[in-house]
Motif scaffolding. Sequence first.
Motif, mmCIF file in Angstrom:
data_model
loop_
_atom_site.group_PDB
_atom_site.id
_atom_site.type_symbol
_atom_site.label_atom_id
_atom_site.label_comp_id
_atom_site.label_asym_id
_atom_site.label_seq_id
_atom_site.Cartn_x
_atom_site.Cartn_y
_atom_site.Cartn_z
ATOM 1 N N ARG A 164 64.399 34.175 51.691
ATOM 2 C CA ARG A 164 63.593 35.659 52.487
ATOM 3 C C ARG A 164 65.441 35.613 53.446
ATOM 4 O O ARG A 164 65.315 36.686 54.087
ATOM 5 C CB ARG A 164 62.619 35.867 53.746
ATOM 6 C CG ARG A 164 62.082 36.006 51.838
ATOM 7 C CD ARG A 164 61.646 37.597 51.780
ATOM 8 N NE ARG A 164 61.154 38.193 52.177
ATOM 9 C CZ ARG A 164 62.000 39.875 52.180
ATOM 10 N NH1 ARG A 164 62.552 39.687 51.531
ATOM 11 N NH2 ARG A 164 60.947 40.291 52.957
ATOM 12 N N PRO A 292 53.184 35.100 59.317
ATOM 13 C CA PRO A 292 53.616 36.152 58.770
ATOM 14 C C PRO A 292 53.951 36.198 57.544
ATOM 15 O O PRO A 292 53.956 36.515 56.481
ATOM 16 C CB PRO A 292 54.521 36.693 60.621
ATOM 17 C CG PRO A 292 53.662 36.299 61.538
ATOM 18 C CD PRO A 292 53.635 35.025 61.015
ATOM 19 N N ALA A 293 55.336 35.206 57.361
ATOM 20 C CA ALA A 293 56.078 35.126 56.116
ATOM 21 C C ALA A 293 55.215 34.516 55.831
ATOM 22 O O ALA A 293 54.986 35.218 53.972
ATOM 23 C CB ALA A 293 57.042 33.818 56.462
ATOM 24 N N GLU A 296 53.526 37.165 53.568
ATOM 25 C CA GLU A 296 54.037 38.075 52.887
ATOM 26 C C GLU A 296 54.424 36.830 51.620
ATOM 27 O O GLU A 296 54.154 37.839 50.842
ATOM 28 C CB GLU A 296 55.119 37.861 53.677
ATOM 29 C CG GLU A 296 56.374 38.849 52.879
ATOM 30 C CD GLU A 296 58.110 38.726 53.508
ATOM 31 O OE1 GLU A 296 58.564 39.672 53.949
ATOM 32 O OE2 GLU A 296 58.240 37.843 53.835
ATOM 33 N N PHE A 300 53.133 38.920 48.233
ATOM 34 C CA PHE A 300 54.608 39.005 46.721
ATOM 35 C C PHE A 300 53.618 38.117 45.730
ATOM 36 O O PHE A 300 54.011 38.918 44.383
ATOM 37 C CB PHE A 300 55.752 38.818 47.850
ATOM 38 C CG PHE A 300 56.562 38.636 46.561
ATOM 39 C CD1 PHE A 300 57.666 39.619 46.875
ATOM 40 C CD2 PHE A 300 57.462 37.816 45.364
ATOM 41 C CE1 PHE A 300 58.297 39.769 45.380
ATOM 42 C CE2 PHE A 300 58.071 38.073 44.632
ATOM 43 C CZ PHE A 300 59.223 39.058 44.460
#
Length: 342
Positions: A164, A292-293, A296, A300
């Motif tokens: 990312r 947060p990552a 995410e 995904f």
Amino acid sequence: MRTTTGWKITDGTTDLKRVPLERRDLRAGDIAVRVDYCGVCHSDLHAVHAMPDTVPGHEFIATVTELGSAATRFTIGDRVAVGTVVDSCGTCRNCLAGEEIYCTNGWSPTYGGPDRVDGRPQQGGYSREYVINEKYALPLPEGLDPAKAAPLMCAGITVWSPLRKANVGPGSRVAVAGLGGLGHLAVKFAAALGAEVTVLSRTPDKEKDARALGATGFVLTTDEEQVKQAYGSFDLIIDTIAATHDLDPEILMLDLDGELSLLGVSWEISVNNLLLLIGRKRLSSSATGGLPATAEMLAFAAEHGIEPDVEILPSARVKEALDRLEANDVRYRFVLDLADLG
């Protein structure tokens, strides 16, 4: 204190012992969870040899069983995912940016480090119960199999973060060095992001697996001609190799402004700076990732049907899992089923 059961390192070998454990009483913001499935990470092997009197395990899926007086994010029975960070200061610049793994005041690992409040050693997820501040548990998205998802909380986020950060997407040329617990997930994520993915491996029989996982290219790194043909081919190389090795060929495989991200723990490794200078190439690394990552990444994975390839064993076979991991005899991640702890 609360009591539970877990598998502890007692003599510096993989022969972990089943022992009673104490967990803290719930603080206001805590939840108690029943650990259902815990991944076996290569770092657990490092712990075996370096951390006596420790219960390993820092990637697990659990079920909420009790709530602290101020805990509001979950209800009893919810499935949650827990990773490598179970507390941080919450106020430094990195915590405020959602990068708790880089807390400047010291974060608390799932095992092996002190509790930030009382200083007691943290004991990990090779156990039946864990107590954690609710902020550091994430909801397990619908669509992810709880028995397979645990390695996403370490291996998954570890490879997701550099992908990312590098804005990998359609048109990106990504190579993954090492097709193991981290590497196979890097291939899956990079391919799902739209990249053209190549696996770099010294093992010829990994080519079939690499292509099945989503790679469109394969470079046998023991073949000098194949390596030379790959020079200047990649925008990003995710290196997951957990051993000292020669980085020169990988640096030469980078295109102008390419990046080599080192994720495997190899302690000391030498770098030819001249090869970085020629082509304005970058060397980077990354720990796991902030909350947060990680959220995410889980979303995904659920959306794209990405799960680790795992072998599930009852936790009583933890020695077998660690011994086979040390012998590189797993494709590609072990998960312990903690139901046999009662």
